[in-house]
Design a protein around this motif. Structure first.
Motif, PDB file in Angstrom:
ATOM      1  N   PRO A 131     -12.447   0.444  -5.559  1.00 13.00           N
ATOM      2  CA  PRO A 131     -11.398   0.558  -6.584  1.00 13.00           C
ATOM      3  C   PRO A 131     -11.630   1.499  -7.595  1.00 13.00           C
ATOM      4  CG  PRO A 131     -11.959  -1.763  -6.499  1.00 13.00           C
ATOM      5  CD  PRO A 131     -13.547  -0.805  -5.255  1.00 13.00           C
ATOM      6  N   LEU A 132     -11.180   2.366  -8.424  1.00 17.48           N
ATOM      7  CA  LEU A 132     -11.318   3.075  -9.166  1.00 17.48           C
ATOM      8  C   LEU A 132     -10.504   3.261 -10.288  1.00 17.48           C
ATOM      9  CD1 LEU A 132     -10.006   6.233  -6.904  1.00 17.48           C
ATOM     10  CD2 LEU A 132     -12.830   5.651  -7.107  1.00 17.48           C
ATOM     11  N   ASP A 133     -11.425   3.847 -11.749  1.00 14.40           N
ATOM     12  CA  ASP A 133     -10.848   2.930 -12.866  1.00 14.40           C
ATOM     13  C   ASP A 133     -10.032   4.422 -13.061  1.00 14.40           C
ATOM     14  OD1 ASP A 133     -12.699   4.904 -13.635  1.00 14.40           O
ATOM     15  OD2 ASP A 133     -14.029   4.741 -15.351  1.00 14.40           O
TER      16      ASP A 133
ATOM     17  N   GLU B 179      -2.785   3.644  -3.158  1.00 18.15           N
ATOM     18  CA  GLU B 179      -2.527   2.711  -4.483  1.00 18.15           C
ATOM     19  C   GLU B 179      -2.087   0.756  -4.309  1.00 18.15           C
ATOM     20  OE1 GLU B 179      -2.471   2.281  -9.593  1.00 18.15           O
ATOM     21  OE2 GLU B 179      -2.273   4.906  -7.689  1.00 18.15           O
ATOM     22  N   LEU B 180      -2.740   0.200  -5.048  1.00 21.04           N
ATOM     23  CA  LEU B 180      -2.509  -1.415  -4.172  1.00 21.04           C
ATOM     24  C   LEU B 180      -1.812  -1.771  -5.503  1.00 21.04           C
ATOM     25  CD1 LEU B 180      -6.053  -2.518  -3.119  1.00 21.04           C
ATOM     26  CD2 LEU B 180      -4.078  -1.686  -1.789  1.00 21.04           C
ATOM     27  N   ASP B 181      -0.600  -2.793  -5.045  1.00 19.47           N
ATOM     28  CA  ASP B 181       0.197  -3.591  -5.570  1.00 19.47           C
ATOM     29  C   ASP B 181      -0.589  -4.729  -5.521  1.00 19.47           C
ATOM     30  OD1 ASP B 181       2.691  -1.591  -5.098  1.00 19.47           O
ATOM     31  OD2 ASP B 181       1.748  -1.492  -7.210  1.00 19.47           O
TER      32      ASP B 181
ATOM     33  N   VAL C  91       1.041  -1.449   0.541  1.00 18.91           N
ATOM     34  CA  VAL C  91      -0.112   0.167  -0.460  1.00 18.91           C
ATOM     35  C   VAL C  91       1.237   0.975   0.007  1.00 18.91           C
ATOM     36  CG1 VAL C  91      -1.849   1.378   0.687  1.00 18.91           C
ATOM     37  CG2 VAL C  91      -2.276  -1.364   1.772  1.00 18.91           C
ATOM     38  N   THR C  92       0.512   2.535  -1.271  1.00 14.84           N
ATOM     39  CA  THR C  92       0.977   3.837  -0.425  1.00 14.84           C
ATOM     40  C   THR C  92       0.172   4.512  -0.732  1.00 14.84           C
ATOM     41  OG1 THR C  92       2.956   2.543  -2.051  1.00 14.84           O
ATOM     42  CG2 THR C  92       2.576   4.628  -1.951  1.00 14.84           C
TER      43      THR C  92
ATOM     44  N   THR D 215      -5.864   1.888  -8.503  1.00 10.05           N
ATOM     45  CA  THR D 215      -5.602   2.983  -7.236  1.00 10.05           C
ATOM     46  C   THR D 215      -7.488   2.725  -6.734  1.00 10.05           C
ATOM     47  OG1 THR D 215      -4.318   4.215  -8.548  1.00 10.05           O
ATOM     48  CG2 THR D 215      -6.393   5.124  -7.150  1.00 10.05           C
ATOM     49  N   CYS D 216      -7.450   3.218  -5.081  1.00 10.22           N
ATOM     50  CA  CYS D 216      -8.806   2.817  -4.779  1.00 10.22           C
ATOM     51  C   CYS D 216      -8.793   3.868  -3.698  1.00 10.22           C
ATOM     52  CB  CYS D 216      -8.492   1.784  -3.474  1.00 10.22           C
ATOM     53  SG  CYS D 216      -7.939  -0.257  -4.785  1.00 10.22           S
TER      54      CYS D 216
END
Length: 113
Positions: free
Chosen positions: A47-49, A18-20, A5-6, A28-29
């Motif tokens: 979660p976002l597009d 930002e989930l890796d 998580v960042t 990006t969530c």
């Protein structure tokens, strides 16, 4: 399975992470809320597009923890693999949504008077 998580927020009112993911993709969530269920914290992510939107309303639940000894350490997210635990979090989120809708109704009613 762990997820990196960042923290990054591009909007003052909406905190995002930002989930890796393990498959090498990043998502990006928006952080919806953090819930506590049976003394365990859980984070609810939307979660976002690429446009910063979520068309289907799907949310993701993760077990959430921070290291109080090191506030600079990134929080840890873990998948919820137990069905009963997942259902308890989903129920708590439903209650959160119900309370949020009630709060909005009360605020709207106060503005109308």
């Amino acid at each position: 399975m762990s997820t990196n998580v960042t923290d990054n927020s591009y909007d003052a009112e909406e905190m995002t992470v930002e989930l890796d993911l393990e498959d090498g993709t990043s998502v990006t969530c928006a952080i919806v809320t953090i819930l506590t269920v049976s003394r365990q914290d859980y984070i609810v992510l939307l979660p976002l597009d690429e446009k910063g939107e979520n068309a289907d309303g799907e949310v993701w639940f993760y077990r959430y923890s921070e290291n109080p000894a090191d506030p600079n350490e990134e929080p840890k997210l873990e998948y919820i693999e137990n069905d009963a635990e997942y259902e308890a979090v989903a129920d708590a989120f439903d209650e959160y949504l119900d309370a949020s809708e009630f709060d909005e109704l009360v605020e709207d009613g106060e503005e109308a008077t």
